[in-house]
Scaffold this motif. Sequence first.
Motif, mmCIF file in Angstrom:
data_model
loop_
_atom_site.group_PDB
_atom_site.id
_atom_site.type_symbol
_atom_site.label_atom_id
_atom_site.label_comp_id
_atom_site.label_asym_id
_atom_site.label_seq_id
_atom_site.Cartn_x
_atom_site.Cartn_y
_atom_site.Cartn_z
ATOM 1 N N SER A 130 -27.799 1.443 6.847
ATOM 2 C CA SER A 130 -27.390 1.320 8.135
ATOM 3 C C SER A 130 -28.446 0.827 9.192
ATOM 4 O O SER A 130 -29.583 1.461 8.721
ATOM 5 N N PRO A 131 -28.343 0.142 9.908
ATOM 6 C CA PRO A 131 -29.392 -0.469 10.697
ATOM 7 C C PRO A 131 -30.139 0.913 11.633
ATOM 8 O O PRO A 131 -29.418 1.721 12.112
ATOM 9 N N ASP A 132 -31.600 0.884 11.541
ATOM 10 C CA ASP A 132 -31.942 1.979 12.285
ATOM 11 C C ASP A 132 -32.126 1.651 13.684
ATOM 12 O O ASP A 132 -32.560 0.759 14.034
ATOM 13 N N LYS A 133 -31.410 2.300 14.635
ATOM 14 C CA LYS A 133 -31.310 1.930 15.905
ATOM 15 C C LYS A 133 -32.634 2.651 16.886
ATOM 16 O O LYS A 133 -32.555 2.635 17.818
ATOM 17 N N ALA A 137 -39.570 -0.356 12.702
ATOM 18 C CA ALA A 137 -39.409 -1.692 12.418
ATOM 19 C C ALA A 137 -39.157 -1.823 10.884
ATOM 20 O O ALA A 137 -39.610 -1.113 9.919
ATOM 21 N N ASN A 138 -38.066 -2.741 10.461
ATOM 22 C CA ASN A 138 -37.709 -2.770 8.881
ATOM 23 C C ASN A 138 -37.286 -1.761 8.320
ATOM 24 O O ASN A 138 -37.668 -1.503 7.093
ATOM 25 N N SER A 139 -36.623 -0.610 9.108
ATOM 26 C CA SER A 139 -36.142 0.413 8.402
ATOM 27 C C SER A 139 -34.669 0.765 8.665
ATOM 28 O O SER A 139 -34.011 -0.001 9.391
ATOM 29 N N TYR A 140 -34.227 1.783 7.864
ATOM 30 C CA TYR A 140 -32.676 1.968 7.927
ATOM 31 C C TYR A 140 -32.403 3.408 8.063
ATOM 32 O O TYR A 140 -33.406 4.387 7.840
ATOM 33 N N ASP A 141 -31.162 3.695 8.462
ATOM 34 C CA ASP A 141 -30.646 5.088 8.302
ATOM 35 C C ASP A 141 -30.231 5.063 6.672
ATOM 36 O O ASP A 141 -29.213 3.979 6.310
#
Length: 782
Positions: A130-133, A137-141
């Motif tokens: 999931s998009p890291d809110k 940068a350039n990371s996810y959940d």
Amino acid sequence: MKKTVLIVLLAGIGSFVFLQKLRAQSNYKKTVDGVNATVNGVHIELEVYDAGTIRVIKYPEGAHFKKNSLAVIKSPDGNIPKKVFKRGNLVILETSALKTTLDRSTGKVSFSKLNNDLLFSERDNGAVFSPDKNADANSYDVKQSFTLDSNEVIYGLGEQQNGRLNQRGQDNLLVQGNGKVSIPFFQSVKGYGIYWDNYSPTRFIDNKAGTSFDSQVGNGIDYYFMKGANGDSVVAQMRFLTGQAPLLPLWVYGYNQSKERYKTQFELLDVVKKYRALHVPLDGIIQDWQYWGTDSNWNAMSFDSIRFPRPKKMIDSVHQLHAHIFIVAWPGFGPKTKQYSEFKKKSMLLNFDTWPPNSGTKVYDVYDPIARDIYWRYLNKGVFSLGSDAWWLDSSEPDHLNEKDSDFNQHTYLGTYRSVRNAFPLEHIKGVYAHQRQTTSKKRVVILTRSAFAGQQRFASNTWSGDVTSSWESFRNQIPAGLNFSLTGLPYWNTDIGGFFANDYVKGGGAKNPAFQELYTRWLQFGTFMPMMRSHGTAIPREIYQFGKKGDRIYDVLEKYIKLRYSLLPYIYSTAWQVTNHSGSFMRALAMDFIKDRNVYNIGGEYMFGKSFLVSPVTEKGAKEQQVYLPVGASWYDFWTGELQKGGQYIHRATPIEIMPLYVRAGSIIPWGPEVQYATEKKWDNLELRIYPGADADFTLYEDENDNYDYEKGLYSEIKFHWNDKAHELTIGKKNGHFPGMLEARKFKIVLVKQDHGSGSNLTMNVDKLVNYNGEKVLIKL
């Protein structure tokens, strides 16, 4: 005409789907380390670390994944024999111990024995990015879901204060806190372990829908599967990945006294002198906070000139009394300290509130190697150079007051604080350990600390369970907390004996309050069988003389168990060597030794201490007796009476305040140490050797110089003992190894334990045989 077009169109679609399937089936390749594949837009890598250890990496196709693990120190081994082959839509990576299967239609990875018995499996399409809110940068959940058997039992997750040994059915946000050590690792009674290599806050969920790890920040999914035959081998695999635990000095396995806090050097020295005058054993004394003065000078790593006018003299005096001293240090610095000024100037402070409140104290960036250099420079100059012996690294979670979500978005040397949050204790403790090792090899590093992460065992870390309350419920919770911590792969753990917050007992007389005396005594009995025996707390001083005098019932019981600890030192130190040299464990959930007995799977109030002692702490107020389960697969001797009981039954043991139920496994050899006032007072030249017959037994007595790192160079000795139960013969093997000052000749007093003979904590008056031993093999018939 329309019908013809439709048929052609459907045929075209069918061909497209078929081609896509072919493309998916062919989109994998064998690598030096294992297998790479791309499935449904997710890149998947399987890497072989050894025959039973596989790393799984997943990240979105086209993304970038590069990681230097903070916990794992091994690399994949391309030389491990392996085969890669297809079977329909599956790719199978096979080693001599394990089959790892990748489903190319769903991305599911599963692990089986060579006979195809399934051990562990992901769920189909179980990887979620999931998009890291946040600010990364350039990371996810990142989340991965798995499937466990409905009745499968798992252990681990670090130290959790939920009173449970089995960690099924949990919804647990794994984030470090005072009293909560969060490590995303669990192991199963099926014989495998899972380490989720992520340092951000991670939610572990286990329910009917499945089991999952869900981390707030990650460039990808990254976990390790470890196949083992039992709990010991899974722990060994975790140590293989994350490092071995060094041997601590002999003295630290004795008794250690502390309180919050000794306010002057004279008060601290007086405690050691009183123990010596009373002839009660003591090896460690601990100096807690504020020896530096005011809160604005918090953690200055220098001694207040009024209350500690001659700190080196204090430390020298402790040594002259044959004791050792721990000195506390924190990761935070008050605004008037030199450290604060230097760290602030170099942008090495994390900007959030920490302990003490309203002081302006800030923690340093433990993730920055230069910051760790600076930390040690001050600690060495102000404390270690004075001759201190050990560290109390408090608040290593660290304390986080007035917490705001935005606090976690600030950047550290390794990325946002959120991304590395749970590794704070690992990096902090690493800095002190590494620098002391660089400074001297004459003293083994000893670090008592309040938090931990995977791999921290390699930094001589001994974690205590935090500022827990002085209550029976809290006391009960500590046992499964310590067992799960140990099952995570970290062998050194302890608690504040009596609980930290004892305020509720102050009005009733403090240490003279009968209610507190009972709780404290039962807790100290438990503490006798922890890797570290340490008394500490606030509100009520815990020194033995606070509870009365010799001849008083409580005083005598406390003295009895402290002395029992010292009698056990040859057993404990030899067990410590097994921890260091063979990835062993001190505190052992019963399932580690009795995996075939399902009755033990959920028992969190009993445990094995080493391989021989079954410990059942009394955790109910006013208990006159206690139900104890004796596992199948062994017979059991009541330690106090020598009475033999068969395994596989529940018994009721009387528990007057003098007695904590304690049983010794038939087929054990226990060396019994001399009566001493400190650990190294007497050599082990005249040991009592207790044999508990009923099964064959083996024991290795370990000795070295007690406190330096020469053992890493091979300077130590082992003597192996074997009891042949059928022949009633004891073999004392040829001495193996050598170190300066070792005994060349000694006596062993052999005791064949039976009812009322060789039982209890006192030395046996009438031994069965006296053996002179000069290092050569001896065979003794009993």
